[in-house]
Motif scaffolding. Structure first.
Motif, PDB file in Angstrom:
ATOM      1  N   THR A 696       0.835  -1.203   0.000  1.00 37.01           N
ATOM      2  CA  THR A 696       0.000   0.000   0.000  1.00 37.01           C
ATOM      3  C   THR A 696       0.873   1.257   0.000  1.00 37.01           C
ATOM      4  N   ARG A 697       1.898   1.222   0.835  1.00 37.52           N
ATOM      5  CA  ARG A 697       2.788   2.383   0.874  1.00 37.52           C
ATOM      6  C   ARG A 697       3.454   2.595  -0.479  1.00 37.52           C
ATOM      7  N   THR A 698       3.895   1.525  -1.076  1.00 41.82           N
ATOM      8  CA  THR A 698       4.533   1.632  -2.388  1.00 41.82           C
ATOM      9  C   THR A 698       3.558   2.232  -3.400  1.00 41.82           C
ATOM     10  N   ALA A 699       2.314   1.756  -3.359  1.00 43.05           N
ATOM     11  CA  ALA A 699       1.300   2.278  -4.283  1.00 43.05           C
ATOM     12  C   ALA A 699       1.123   3.783  -4.070  1.00 43.05           C
ATOM     13  N   ALA A 700       1.047   4.192  -2.818  1.00 47.09           N
ATOM     14  CA  ALA A 700       0.876   5.612  -2.513  1.00 47.09           C
ATOM     15  C   ALA A 700       2.018   6.426  -3.104  1.00 47.09           C
ATOM     16  N   GLU A 701       3.226   5.916  -2.960  1.00 43.50           N
ATOM     17  CA  GLU A 701       4.398   6.636  -3.477  1.00 43.50           C
ATOM     18  C   GLU A 701       4.399   6.674  -5.000  1.00 43.50           C
ATOM     19  N   LEU A 707      -2.147   7.344   1.521  1.00 45.26           N
ATOM     20  CA  LEU A 707      -2.338   5.931   1.827  1.00 45.26           C
ATOM     21  C   LEU A 707      -3.814   5.547   1.736  1.00 45.26           C
ATOM     22  N   GLU A 708      -4.668   6.468   2.184  1.00 46.78           N
ATOM     23  CA  GLU A 708      -6.100   6.182   2.195  1.00 46.78           C
ATOM     24  C   GLU A 708      -6.664   6.084   0.782  1.00 46.78           C
ATOM     25  N   ALA A 709      -6.036   6.787  -0.143  1.00 40.08           N
ATOM     26  CA  ALA A 709      -6.571   6.848  -1.503  1.00 40.08           C
ATOM     27  C   ALA A 709      -6.112   5.690  -2.388  1.00 40.08           C
TER      28      ALA A 709
END
Length: 896
Positions: A696-701, A707-709
């Motif tokens: 999830t963190r990787t996706a956010a970056e 993170l929520e999105a």
DNA sequence: CGCATCACG
DNA sequence: ACGTACGTGATGCGC
């Protein structure tokens, strides 16, 4: 690697030619040409071409290392006006001019060879061929064994019992050995007939005319019948085919001339003495500057590797003929006294064991070879009293007595069958050999000794085997030391081998009735699917044959083949998945495949391995390139889990003790954590430090959102990126994995590396480092050499780069797990628990319910703290009655 | 015995 | 233009 046909190797050894002086003759021009066309046009930083230097010298050093020549020489053409042009003006007229990039390399090569002290031979007016023939003739007269390396088939005429020809195959990295037998296999010709062959068929590259219309096939047919050019010409009337007859008549003279041209001259007006060709060790102070001048870093590496190994092993190879250690025969009393003496021995005993395979783990030992202090012994079950054998086994279990063995795990398993165990292993030669050279595949005592005594061919007795192992042991110890592998060997691999032995002996419980029942269910569905497939395809065929299946799908049913394999249509799951909607049979086939796999590999496979309600796998400790374990007969590291249908199979696995539970513990994201540790990338480290969901963190970056999105799709993509990272990310791999266009995967990767620049930097540095060193290491110093990095083929070189990125990560994970296993095995000793399986990042234990809390806590903490990294390590535990019904379990250290 | 396929991490 | 994710082992086919 240098490859030779198995036949020749056997033949060479049988004849004992190793005792004859060995001469290597290299055809400089031919090999240089081959190298030039085989390798990409590498240059020095200022643009001088060097691919020939690279290719030629690599080959030269390999030959030097592998063949240990007593004499060697490189022959070159000096082609201004050869003797042959006097004979025939057209000779070599067709040969194309030496290409631009090649010509200067001859001078460079000769310059380097001179610095290497490699003798060279050339003579105005003569070709390398003739010089080779002349040298060969003289060397044969001196009783030498001769190996000629060339790309030119003309040289085959030199074959004799003493002379073997090594022809380059693809490029120059592979050679094929020809002796009389191999030549006969290939052409059904004797060596002297090679010139007749050329006389008839000619040779366009040398512009030898031959007889028009006669190619290899015709020429061979004629020679099988009439032996020589002269024979063929004399019988021209009899040959079949009018055209051929007239050709032979008309071009009779040309055929004779061609034969003459093809004949290598042995009489040349050159005074040379074989003494000029004596092999001298190249001197580092001359070699290194010469190679450096042409930026030959790869070659330098190869030379240094050989050289350093050589320096260490120089006396070894020189004096490493095995001494005969006398065999002491002992009486009953003698044995008891001797064993008592050994019980206090500080000098290591070298042991080797012969055993018969029985139904039990490992088998039953038959005899032992023992070697120590220049003496050897044989102890056989048949010949000694039970009193002696008791004393002997006690000695094996004495931790104070150091022991050297080839395979301590197997020995421990053998002893386990008699409720005994092995203690005091001071050096395991097989494990040592694996750490030195992970690519090795054979670790028998004979193979281990042969590493240092190549000419050895068999042991006469088990005592001799022990004596030989005892003599090579110091060489292994030295190599281990030089490569910095002592700790890894002594603190990880050796102790682990005894843990593995325990696990193998324990086995895992298996519910046979349930497995059979499972199989029956599958069988019924499978039969139905089979019939459905035949009906839908309107023919019956073997569904298990990709070939037949391909024919049915892509020819009979006219489906459009998406992919091809080298042998035909591809019918793998990925291809079929694309065709799912194209024909109803596809789905049935996919189902059939899945069930058939379960049936043959798992149901039948496991049933065949069951013994007394258990399955005992064998863990291989010397197989993988990265340091992982592997599991065989059966493989318990690939029991289905991803698909529900297969996962059901895990229900049959349970503890070996009634009432005990299965307890599993797996490292969460161990490889990414290791990547974080290596790269020290701030984002990646932070993510783990905060205990975030790393995907999830990787996706956010990557997608630049909070993170929520992060949507589930974004997380899926990020997960694939993280996955790929460890393998050596490629656009192709990622796009295939996610089923997205290359452009998109490229974008993801770019975004990732923009944010995680520390990871990018680390991966780039490890590759650069690997190219310099030719190897990578794990955190625990485990070594993997990466010859692929220097491969002539680009695809292979890129593979080398991915290996360089992946191995430190995968290998360190393996190291940490191994360390944890040793500690876990020790830590659970006071409890009713046992380690059953390791599946790379998971350990499976069984435990009495009463001890569950304590054991789970020990397990989790031991694994998490086995080797602290700069990011925390997390282990998730699960517990259940079988391997399917596992529920999360969080041990805590609250006092009760 | 090599290849294709597929099971796992 | 080509061919690619890293590491394994077992099975069945077909030469």
């Amino acid at each position: 690697m240098l490859e030779t046909s198995g036949y020749d190797i056997v033949k060479c050894e049988e004849k004992g030619v190793f005792t004859m002086p060995k001469m290597l003759i290299l055809d400089g021009n031919s090999l240089a040409n081959r190298a030039f066309y085989a390798l990409p046009l590498l240059t020095t930083s200022d643009g001088r071409p060097t691919n020939v230097l690279q290719g030629f010298l690599t080959m030269l050093f390999r030959l030097e290392q592998e063949q240990h020549p007593d004499y060697w020489v490189v022959a070159f053409d000096k082609t201004k006006a050869t003797v042959r042009i006097e004979q025939y003006a057209g000779y070599k007229a067709q040969r194309k001019a030496t290409p631009e990039g090649l010509r200067p390399q001859f001078d460079y090569l000769k310059e380097i060879l001179a610095e290497l002290d490699v003798p060279m031979l050339e003579l105005a007016g003569y070709e390398a061929d003739d010089l080779i023939a002349a040298v060969t003739k003289q060397a044969e007269a001196q009783g030498m064994q001769i190996q000629v390396y060339t790309g030119d088939r003309d040289a085959l005429q030199l074959i004799s019992p003493k002379t073997h020809i090594y022809l380059t195959k693809k490029g120059i990295s592979e050679v094929e050995c020809y002796d009389e037998h191999a030549l006969w296999e290939r052409y059904q010709l004797r060596p002297h007939q090679i010139i007749d062959l050329k006389g008839l068929m000619g040779d366009t590259s040398d512009n030898i005319p031959g007889v028009p219309g006669v190619g290899e096939k015709t020429a061979l047919k004629l020679l099988w019948e009439y032996e020589t050019v002269e024979g063929v010409l004399a019988n021209a009337e009899k040959v079949s085919g009018k055209k051929l007859q007239s050709s032979l008549k008309e071009y009779a003279d040309q055929a004779r001339l061609s034969k003459t041209l093809a004949t290598m001259l042995t009489e040349i007006p050159l005074e040379f003495s074989l003494e000029d060709f004596i092999y001298r060790r190249p001197q580092a102070n001359k070699v290194l500057p010469a190679l450096n001048k042409y930026d030959l870093r790869n070659v330098t590496r190869i030379w240094q590797e050989r050289h350093s190994k050589d320096e260490e092993a120089r006396q070894d190879t020189a004096e490493m003929s095995l001494a005969t250690w006398p065999v002491r025969e002992l009486s009953e009393e003698g044995w008891l006294t001797q064993i008592k003496q050994w019980q206090n021995s500080k000098t290591a005993l070298t042991l080797t064991c012969r055993y018969e395979r029985t139904g039990l783990q490992g088998g039953r030992w038959l005899e032992w070879g023992v070697a120590v202090s220049g003496e050897s012994f044989k102890l056989s079950r048949e010949e000694v009293s039970s009193k002696v054998s008791e004393a002997w086994l006690e000695l094996l279990a004495n931790e104070q007595v150091p022991k050297i063995l080839a395979d301590s795990k197997t020995v421990d398993l053998l002893l386990g069958n008699e409720n005994k165990c092995l203690k005091g292993v001071s050096f395991d030669l097989g494990l040592a050999s694996y750490l030195i050279q992970a690519s090795r595949t054979k670790f028998t005592p004979l193979d281990l000794v042969k590493e240092y005594v190549p000419m050895l061919d068999a042991f006469d007795s088990i005592a001799e085997e022990a004596a030989a192992l005892a003599q090579v042991a110091p060489k292994y110890q030295k190599d281990i030391e030089n490569l910095g592998l002592e700790d890894l060997l002594h603190t990880i691999e050796e102790p682990l081998s005894l843990v593995l032995a325990q696990m193998e002996r324990q086995g895992i419980g298996i519910d046979i009735e349930q497995l059979k029942h499972f199989g029956e269910g599958i069988s019924i569905t499978l039969k139905q699917l089979e019939q459905d497939i035949y009906d839908l395809a309107e023919s019956s065929f073997n569904i298990n044959s990709p070939k037949q299946l391909g024919t049915i799908l892509f020819e009979k049913l006219g489906l459009v083949a998406a992919k091809k394999t080298k042998t035909g249509y591809s019918t793998d799951a990925e291809t079929l998945e694309e065709l799912r909607s194209a024909h109803p049979v596809i789905e049935k086939i996919l189902d059939y495949r899945q069930l058939n796999k379960l049936m043959s590999t798992y149901v039948n496979g496991l049933l065949a391995q069951e013994k007394e309600g258990r399955i005992h796998t064998t863990f291989q400790q010397t197989v993988t390139a990265t340091g992982r374990l592997s599991s065989t007969e059966p493989n318990l590291q690939n029991i289905p889990i991803r698909l529900e249908q297969g996962r059901q199979l895990r229900k049959i696995f349970h503890a070996t003790e009634p009432g005990y539970l299965l307890l599993s513990a797996d490292y969460s994201q161990i490889e990414l954590r290791i990547l974080a540790h290596y790269s020290q990338d701030p984002l990646l480290c932070e993510s783990f430090a905060l205990g975030q969901d790393v995907h999830t963190r990787t996706a956010a970056e990557v997608f630049g959102v909070s993170l929520e999105a992060v949507t589930s799709d974004m997380r899926r993509s990020a997960k694939a990126v993280n996955f790929g990272l460890v393998y050596g990310l490629t656009e192709f791999g990622l796009s295939r994995d996610l089923g997205i266009p290359r452009k998109e995967s490229k974008f993801y990767i770019e975004q990732y590396f923009k944010r995680y620049s520390g990871v990018k930097y680390y991966l780039e540095s490890i590759v650069a480092q690997a190219k310099q060193d030719g190897q990578v290491r794990t955190l625990f110093n485990r070594l993997r050499r990466i010859p692929e990095l220097y491969h002539a083929n680009r695809v292979q070189r890129q593979l080398g780069e991915r290996i360089a990125m992946n191995t430190p990560v995968q290998g360190t994970a393996a190291d940490i797990m191994k360390l944890a296993m040793i500690q876990v095995a020790e830590g659970i000793k006071p409890y009713r628990a046992a380690v059953l399986l390791q599946v790379h990042d998971e350990l499976l234990l069984q435990v009495a319910p009463e001890d569950l809390k304590k054991v789970a806590l020990i397990l989790k903490e031991t694994m998490e703290n086995a080797f602290p990294l700069s990011v925390p390590m997390t282990v998730d535990c699960k517990v259940g009655p079988n391997w399917y019904d596992m529920k999360p379990y969080q041990p805590n250290d609250n006092k009760e």
